[in-house]
Design an enzyme around this catalytic site. Structure first.
Site, short mmCIF file in Angstrom:
data_model
loop_
_atom_site.label_atom_id
_atom_site.label_comp_id
_atom_site.label_asym_id
_atom_site.label_seq_id
_atom_site.Cartn_x
_atom_site.Cartn_y
_atom_site.Cartn_z
N LEU A 141 0.86 -1.17 0.00
CA LEU A 141 0.00 0.00 0.00
C LEU A 141 0.90 1.22 0.00
O LEU A 141 1.99 1.21 0.59
CB LEU A 141 -0.90 0.02 1.25
CG LEU A 141 -1.92 -1.09 1.41
CD1 LEU A 141 -2.62 -0.97 2.76
CD2 LEU A 141 -2.95 -1.08 0.28
N ASP A 142 0.46 2.29 -0.63
CA ASP A 142 1.23 3.53 -0.59
C ASP A 142 1.38 4.00 0.85
O ASP A 142 0.56 3.68 1.72
CB ASP A 142 0.54 4.61 -1.42
CG ASP A 142 0.49 4.28 -2.89
OD1 ASP A 142 1.37 3.52 -3.35
OD2 ASP A 142 -0.43 4.77 -3.58
N LYS A 143 2.40 4.80 1.09
CA LYS A 143 2.69 5.29 2.44
C LYS A 143 1.46 5.86 3.13
O LYS A 143 1.17 5.54 4.29
CB LYS A 143 3.79 6.36 2.36
CG LYS A 143 4.07 7.06 3.69
CD LYS A 143 5.10 8.17 3.53
CE LYS A 143 5.30 8.92 4.84
NZ LYS A 143 6.29 10.03 4.68
#
Length: 325
Positions: A141-143
């Site tokens: 998942l993106d940050k």
């Protein structure tokens, strides 16, 4: 001297139409991004890769429907240290960990984020994960995206999860708030690749990899929509890119979202609520898969984090106020 680990991880892959006619080593590098192309080439030369059951060469061309068997050599990973970072564990057993990732936590070390990542935290939680690629992390998942991630704890579980991802059998549903009023749900089937001029961004490009995103509208507010989104593929920034491509970028997205959009006559509570939301409004809510050991379907849900719940409250309050007497 440290001995090389001889344990291997058999992995069966099938050549999709998009890969037909390309070199075997190039295709493997895309299907198995946890391994470098040079390492994959070496394994091919060592006979660790079979194409339809036969020995092959890195330069061999592949055809649709061919089966690739990879027996990767598992070795302890170096360069990522264990760190005592708190994690919310939704589920754990001998084969799997399911983590509810908070916004702001990077999944694995990369340029600009050498430590303090989910991978560092997992190695502290279970040092045996050092034997698996990226400590067992099979998707990311993106940050600033919150929500559920599954982590393999064994070579067999890792193989199973990678195969399920490739076959698009893992269920991943998200909740998102986008700018604009969507009239109906639908599907985006557009390839995603690196932006031709802005290398930190992804974009819909004809040379990109296939990507499919399904979405439906849960609620509409005065200038925003609340969506349920389901992924088939899992490209970098896929939801963010596809929603921006449609003209409905995610609220708060610093890369694809554009300027802040306020409905006419927005009150102070809404203005502050929107301006203070400083990440993309995206949460991985539901995760489902076939358990690698039992074959049973298992599924988990993670409630919306506090910041997204607060965002929805102010959007609903503004919409109700505008429609009042």
């Amino acid at each position: 001297m440290q001995q090389e680990n001889s344990e291997v991880e058999p992995l069966n892959l099938w050549i999709a139409p998009a890969f037909a006619g390309r070199r075997l080593d190039q295709v493997l590098a895309e299907l198995c991004p946890d391994y470098s192309r040079s390492r994959l080439q070496q394994w091919i030369k060592e006979g660790r890769v079979l194409l339809d059951g036969a020995a092959c060469r890195p330069r061999d061309r592949v055809f649709e429907g061919q089966r690739v068997e990879l027996r990767a050599r598992l070795e302890p990973r170096q360069g990522c240290l264990a760190e005592a970072i708190p994690l919310e564990i939704v589920h754990q057993d001998a084969a799997l960990l399911v983590v509810n990732k908070p916004p702001g936590l990077v999944v694995h070390p990369a340029a600009g984020n050498p430590d303090g990542t989910l991978q560092n935290a997992l190695l502290f939680l279970d040092p045996e994960l050092a034997r698996l690629p990226r400590a067992g992390i099979v998707h990311r998942l993106d940050k600033d995206t919150s929500g559920l991630l599954v982590v393999a704890r064994t070579a067999g579980a890792h193989r199973s999860l990678v195969e399920q991802l490739q076959a698009r059998r893992i269920k991943r549903e998200y909740r998102a708030v986008v700018n604009g009023l969507m009239t109906a749900g639908g599907t985006v089937d557009q390839p995603i690749g690196r932006h031709p001029t802005q290398r930190t961004r992804m974009a819909v490009v004809t040379s990109g990899k296939p990507a499919v995103t399904h979405f439906r509208v849960l609620e509409r507010f005065r200038a925003h929509s609340y969506l349920s989104i389901r992924l088939e593929s899992g490209r970098t920034h896929q939801i963010r890119v596809h929603m921006a491509y449609l003209g409905y970028p995610l609220l708060g997205d610093p890369l694809y979202g554009g300027r802040l959009r306020l409905p006419r006559g927005a009150g102070e509570e809404l203005v502050q609520g929107l301006r203070s939301f400083r990440r993309q409004a995206l949460h991985a809510q539901t995760l489902g898969l076939e358990h690698p050991e039992t074959g049973e379907w298992v599924e988990w849900e993670a409630p919306l984090p506090d910041d997204m719940q607060a965002l929805l409250r102010v959007l609903r309050g503004d919409a109700q106020g505008a429609s009042g007497p």
